[in-house]
Design an enzyme around this catalytic site. Structure first.
Site, mmCIF file in Angstrom:
data_model
loop_
_atom_site.group_PDB
_atom_site.id
_atom_site.type_symbol
_atom_site.label_atom_id
_atom_site.label_comp_id
_atom_site.label_asym_id
_atom_site.label_seq_id
_atom_site.Cartn_x
_atom_site.Cartn_y
_atom_site.Cartn_z
ATOM 1 N N HIS A 7 0.855 -1.191 0.000
ATOM 2 C CA HIS A 7 0.000 0.000 0.000
ATOM 3 C C HIS A 7 0.890 1.239 0.000
ATOM 4 O O HIS A 7 1.514 1.563 1.002
ATOM 5 C CB HIS A 7 -0.917 -0.007 1.221
ATOM 6 C CG HIS A 7 -1.754 1.233 1.318
ATOM 7 N ND1 HIS A 7 -2.690 1.562 0.367
ATOM 8 C CD2 HIS A 7 -1.770 2.240 2.227
ATOM 9 C CE1 HIS A 7 -3.250 2.722 0.689
ATOM 10 N NE2 HIS A 7 -2.715 3.151 1.807
ATOM 11 N N ASP A 49 1.091 5.035 -0.239
ATOM 12 C CA ASP A 49 0.394 6.318 -0.173
ATOM 13 C C ASP A 49 1.075 7.354 -1.066
ATOM 14 O O ASP A 49 2.285 7.542 -0.979
ATOM 15 C CB ASP A 49 0.390 6.844 1.269
ATOM 16 C CG ASP A 49 -0.547 6.048 2.152
ATOM 17 O OD1 ASP A 49 -1.719 5.919 1.784
ATOM 18 O OD2 ASP A 49 -0.086 5.548 3.204
ATOM 19 N N ASP A 95 -7.782 1.597 2.174
ATOM 20 C CA ASP A 95 -7.370 2.485 3.265
ATOM 21 C C ASP A 95 -8.269 3.708 3.471
ATOM 22 O O ASP A 95 -8.288 4.267 4.560
ATOM 23 C CB ASP A 95 -5.909 2.924 3.056
ATOM 24 C CG ASP A 95 -5.276 3.475 4.330
ATOM 25 O OD1 ASP A 95 -5.772 3.126 5.427
ATOM 26 O OD2 ASP A 95 -4.326 4.273 4.254
ATOM 27 N N HIS A 146 -6.079 9.689 -0.535
ATOM 28 C CA HIS A 146 -6.754 9.691 0.767
ATOM 29 C C HIS A 146 -5.935 10.278 1.917
ATOM 30 O O HIS A 146 -6.385 10.228 3.064
ATOM 31 C CB HIS A 146 -7.272 8.283 1.104
ATOM 32 C CG HIS A 146 -6.198 7.236 1.160
ATOM 33 N ND1 HIS A 146 -5.826 6.512 0.057
ATOM 34 C CD2 HIS A 146 -5.433 6.803 2.173
ATOM 35 C CE1 HIS A 146 -4.856 5.677 0.400
ATOM 36 N NE2 HIS A 146 -4.596 5.835 1.680
HETATM 37 ZN ZN LIG Z 1 -3.141 4.963 2.776
#
Ligand SMILES: [Zn+2]
Length: 1097
Positions: free
Chosen positions: A49, A51, A173, A419
């Site tokens: 994941h 970001d 997420d 996000h």
């Molecule tokens: Zn995230």
């Protein structure tokens, strides 16, 4: 290009001995390891994941710099994963964030690229999600979500073709999930959606009732086409406890040397099998997905794969040996989804959304709906610029090489949807970096607008530019160009495909200004002083003291210029009172050019007021009534908490009056001085549509008077104080960037201290000051059908060492019975009920934060007579805690972290002071039974979202010379029909990408025909081909999956939420056929076309 790659690949594939032979190459569902019937299939899904900015900036994450903040480098992840995948064809990996993938891809050698192509063609590397970033779902607007998917998916499509097509939405997420996003994902042709975070109570219920998987209907008006299979992951997106084989983790590896004292295969395998078996008890089919990865995992992918290889091998050996009905294999979300599909489950249904998200009883993730309000505003501005430059690149027929700057802005906006970007849940340094990225992308892309304007104005692209078309910071009432020039040209672009009126305000120095339209007409303007509170905004760098305001009539997709010059005249009288009197003396003058029939008979205005007051305003005519009014308001205040806790049913009609009021000193004083009472209650703002009653001394609104009805309304400012704790357990939770947790159950009011009323031919406004660093203006513009609330909030004082969250409450006598409606990403509206959730019995420990919902564009309350709607200029958190109120959170400044990873308090400062935000709300009062008024409200939402974009150029050109220029360009032939919105117009290779949207709800006449040959002025559409929503699949080659459901969908969630007794089941919409280039849009439908076209000018 694609052909070239394909040919190249073929050669490479044949040359590489270790790769599967070409005939065996399969991607997508065909590449999946087949799930076995009658056993539990455990899909081992390696993933990372990544970001797109959070604790580090996008680049810091990509390159792995500042590893002292977080040990994370995306380039190493992709390098390492590709190497490990290449070792063994059984291994699988999925990648999600195209922003990072693309950054990596363009830096790879041909050799690596060839390997990656092979991995993708063989389904060993699959793209999931595939948008530029994994967007937030609360604060994002659907237009930007669709754009960032289109951008990410186009990169995958042009690089990998069909094998690069993501089939599963991967939102593991984001902090809550919106219904409109479900609709968008379905529209883009995804087969399913997997989620990580849902409310802890909802999750517990779903685990108990085996409803972790559901068929989610994204939009009731669209029906079936908006359905999407939605699965909630078992352990967010983490591996089972003890099975994180990453350099970032400390879990034990699988040690299979029987001679070693550390040998642990048996115990590890047993633990894992037990976990997978337990998980399977909560899911409908004999498939479970085990997410093997986490934030920035796989920087050393060998650690994972070596251990997962062993785990799979030994678990399957044990299963074979012991006769266990379980099978482990490498898989991907696509392969998991396909296996679930093949198992033919009968799914429960869902028609609401997953907001708000709570991770435990005190952790409501509702603060981020408002966190970093200026970043949220800037993102919205970015969207305006992006739509403008996309449209102007087409309408201007501009050079191909502009695509570079256009793409830069697409990328920047894609990053902003992430996000931890638009949400405001990143570290401060990262916020600055997001702003840098977006700012420079806008600066670069605006060149497209300048080129187009220059071409239109001079009717020639090659002539050197005549004007500079400077951008200004209008939100701070600052514009270097206009405030340093005596003569300037204002150029306005309207990105909507219909004609409209909009107020334009240009910051200037004091003086007299004249405004001229392109037809040579001098247009009505008004000079207003810029309030102290705005002039004192710490980030503002401007000498402007005034603004020239005028109403611009703008054409659809039109560019219009106005010539403004400073003239030498006597200094105007700035005395407000004087001007007010002038206004009343000249009221006939003011109304003389109103064409539409006004509800106010000008000659009898006094009688009208008397009439209204006697008949429609229930208070304030006699002493006793004043007393009762005072008491009535107090009752409302007192009943606030009772209503909140007990969810007390509120009777229809007005609140009961009390017999004996208790008066404060102030009220006594008011009564002892009767003439003053008359004076103080007697002032109005008014235009053709609305009349607003203002309490003179405080400047407070008391009533809004419409042609056929009157509404009590007050605009009150308050703040919540944030909880403070060390986050060691749920009771010690702090309010922070994610979490909203107020300390008290009633907010602290910020009383008004001073007021000014300003009236002129363009606008009328009441300004109010407070001692809490809040400045309010309530405003009406000539001819515009909304009431504007302009507010400046901050610097929020922290001298008392207390964090604060500022809110506004629009207090009315609308009887909404605890029901309110908030929008889903700016499109559909969802019904909310105080202290309730539609699908489970809610236990609420946080009665304030737990009733907050995301508001992207609109929130409203209504009863039989009135709908009170508030339109926002950026995403905010909103609710209706008190009967008749709409509450919106405007700004937050907090001194503690909420322990969800940011590690910083949300304490924004600018130029050494607490950050000041300025925002606007448009308040609309509609008759809820009048469909035309409701449609106008929807139209206004779009107009507020895509406001005209204004540029200013200093000029020495004489007015008469300016008049010879082509100062008015009109992009559309005719207004789009009411109910239809041009969502996208952008260049698409040598074609156009066109999206048209119907924004109406289903009704007898909600299907609208649009003649594609009649939309644009200088573009002739020759033919079109329709695609799915993200333009990466032809619509006719896409087959939507169907699922069995446990129950039928109801016709309308909003209707059914209240009347579970009388549920109408949904009926399918009738198919309609296009007639050549005359296409039909059904209610709420968005249609996407790749269009062949010709420029005709
Ligand atoms: Zn995230």
């Amino acid at each position: 290009m694609t052909m070239f790659i394909a040919v190249l690949l073929l050669c490479v594939t044949l040359a590489q001995g270790s790769v599967l032979r070409e005939t065996e190459e399969k991607c997508g569902y065909e590449s999946c390891t087949q799930a076995k019937e009658g056993v539990l299939n455990v899909h081992i899904v390696p993933h990372t994941h990544d970001d797109v900015g959070w604790l580090k900036t996008v680049d810091q994450y990509y390159f792995g710099s500042r590893n002292n903040i977080q040990l994370a480098g995306v380039q190493y992840i992709l390098d390492s994963v590709v190497k490990e995948l290449w070792q063994d064809p059984k291994r699988r990996f999925m990648y999600v964030e195209t922003a990072f993938f693309w950054k990596w891809w363009v830096r790879q050698s041909d050799d690596t690229k060839h390997k990656v192509h092979a991995l993708v063609r063989q389904g060993r590397l699959q793209f999931v999600g595939g948008a530029w970033s994994m967007n937030d779902e609360a604060a994002t607007h659907y237009q930007s979500t669709v754009d960032q998917f289109t951008w990410g998916l186009s990169k995958l499509n042009e690089t990998f073709g069909p094998c690069g097509l993501p089939r599963v939405g991967w939102q593991i997420d984001p902090f809550g999930h919106s219904r409109e996003f479900a609709s968008v994902v379905a529209g883009m042709g995804y087969d399913g959606l997997l989620l990580g975070r849902i409310d802890f109570q909802d999750k517990a219920r779903r685990l108990r009732s085996r409803s972790m998987e559901t068929l989610w209907r994204g939009d009731d008006e669209l029906g079936k086409p908006s359905d999407i299979f939605t699965g909630v992951l078992y352990n967010t997106y983490s591996p089972p406890p003890g099975f994180c084989f990453d350099v970032l983790c400390t879990d034990e590896p699988i040690i299979d040397d029987p001679d070693s004292p550390l040998y642990n295969v048996d115990s590890r395998v047993s633990t894992f099998l037990e976990y997978a078996t337990n998980q399977s008890k909560h899911y409908l089919t004999n498939n479970v997905v085990v997410t093997m990865g986490g934030d920035f995992t796989y920087q050393d992918a060998a650690m994972w794969y070596q251990n997962l290889d062993k785990l799979i091998e030994y678990a399957n050996l044990k299963a074979a040996k012991d006769g266990l009905k379980i099978k482990l294999f490498y898989s991907t979300p696509d392969c998991y989804l396909k296996a679930v599909k093949d198992a033919k489950p009968t799914l429960p249904t869902k028609q609401d959304d997953f907001f708000p998200y709570a991770s435990d009883p005190t952790a409501f993730w509702t603060g981020y709906f408002t966190s970093r309000p200026t970043t949220k505003y800037f993102e919205r501005e970015g969207n305006g610029y992006l739509q403008m430059v996309k449209q102007l690149q087409v309408l201007g027929g501009l050079e191909e090489h502009n695509r570079f700057v256009l793409n830069e802005l697409k990328s920047a906006m894609g990053v902003m949807q992430h996000h931890d970007a638009i949400t405001g849940t990143e570290k401060q340094a990262v916020t600055h970096d997001y702003e840098r990225i977006l700012h420079s992308a806008i600066e670069d892309a605006v060149i497209i607008a300048r080129q187009a304007f220059n071409k239109f104005i001079q009717r020639d692209a090659l002539k050197p530019p005549m004007f500079s078309f400077d951008r200004c910071r209008f939100n701070e009432s600052s514009c270097h160009t206009s405030e340093t020039s005596d003569t300037f040209v204002v150029t306005v672009y309207n990105p909507l495909a219909w004609n409209l009126k909009e107020a334009i305000k240009i910051p200037v120095l004091d003086g007299n200004y004249e405004v001229y339209a392109p037809n040579g007409e001098k247009i009505e303007s008004q000079l207003i002083d810029i309030p102290e509170a705005v002039r004192n905004i710490p980030t503002r760098q401007s000498n402007a003291t005034h603004e020239v305001a005028f109403i611009a009539y703008l054409h659809g997709l039109g560019v219009k210029s106005f010539y403004i010059k400073k003239v030498k005249k006597m200094k105007r009288d700035l005395n407000n009172k004087k001007r007010e009197n002038d206004y009343y003396a000249n009221i006939n003058e003011y109304f003389k050019d109103i064409k539409e029939k006004s509800y106010i008979d000008i000659k009898n205005i006094e009688e009208f007021e008397k009439d209204v007051l006697e008949e429609k305003v229930p208070i304030l005519n006699t002493d006793t009534e004043i007393l009762e009014n005072v008491q009535m308001l107090r009752d409302t205040e007192n009943s606030r908490f009772g209503m909140l806790v007990k969810n007390m049913e509120v009777k229809k009609g007005r609140m009961e009056k009390s017999h004996y009021p208790v008066m404060s000193e102030e009220e006594m004083r008011m009564l002892s001085d009767e003439p003053a009472i008359v004076e103080r209650f007697d002032d109005y703002l008014e235009n053709e549509h609305i009349k607003v009653r203002i309490e003179k001394t405080t400047g407070e609104v008391t009533h809004v008077i419409l042609p056929d009805r009157t509404l009590n309304m007050k605009v009150k400012m308050y703040y919540w104080t944030g909880c403070v704790g060390d986050n060691s357990n749920t009771t010690e939770r702090s309010s922070g960037a994610y979490i909203f947790r107020p300390k008290t159950t009633t907010p602290i009011e910020i009383p008004y201290t001073h007021s000014d009323i300003i009236k002129g031919p363009v606008l009328q406004e009441a300004r109010t000051t407070t001692d809490g660093n809040v400045f309010n203006t309530i405003r009406l513009y000539k001819g515009l059908n909304f009431l504007e609330h302009d507010f400046v909030v901050g610097p929020i004082s922290i001298d008392d060492k207390v964090g604060k969250e500022y809110i506004v409450r629009y207090k009315s006598n609308v009887v909404n019975n605890g029901i309110f409606y908030t929008d889903s990403n700016g499109r559909q509206m969802l019904k909310r009920k105080l202290n309730e959730r539609p699908q489970w019995n809610l236990t609420l420990e946080e009665p304030i934060a737990g009733n907050y919902y995301p508001v992207t564009n609109k929130i409203y309350i209504e009863d039989d007579q009135n709908r009170l709607a508030v339109l926002t200029d950026r995403a905010e958190g909103g609710t209706s805690l008190v009967e008749g109120d709409i509450e919106l959170m405007l700004h937050r400044r907090l001194l503690h972290d909420d322990a969800f990873g940011v590690g910083e308090a949300l304490n924004e400062v600018a130029n050494g002071k607490g950050l000041v935000m300025r925002g606007r709300h448009r308040i609309m009062l509609s008759n809820p039974t009048d469909n035309n008024e409701l449609l106008q409200e929807r139209k206004q939402v779009l107009q507020f979202h895509l406001q005209p974009i204004v540029f200013v150029s200093s000029t020495t050109m004489e007015y008469k010379d300016w008049l010879t220029l082509n100062n008015c360009f009109v992009g559309i032939q005719t207004d789009l029909p009411l109910g239809v919105h041009l969502l996208t117009l952008e260049p698409w290779a040598d074609k156009l990408l066109l999206r048209l949207e119907n924004y109406m709800d289903r009704s007898a006449n909600s299907t609208v025909e649009v003649d594609l040959t009649k939309i644009f002025n200088i573009i002739t559409i020759k033919s079109f081909k329709e695609t799915t929503l993200a333009a990466n699949q032809w619509l006719d080659s896409y087959n939507k999956w169907t699922w069995e459901t446990q129950n039928e969908f109801t016709e309308s969630f909003n209707k059914a939420y209240d009347n579970f007794g009388e549920i109408n089941t949904a009926t399918d919409d009738v198919d309609v056929n296009d007639d050549g280039l005359k296409i039909k849009l059904k209610a709420k439908q968005i249609r996407t076309f790749i269009v062949d076209y010709e420029m005709t000018e």
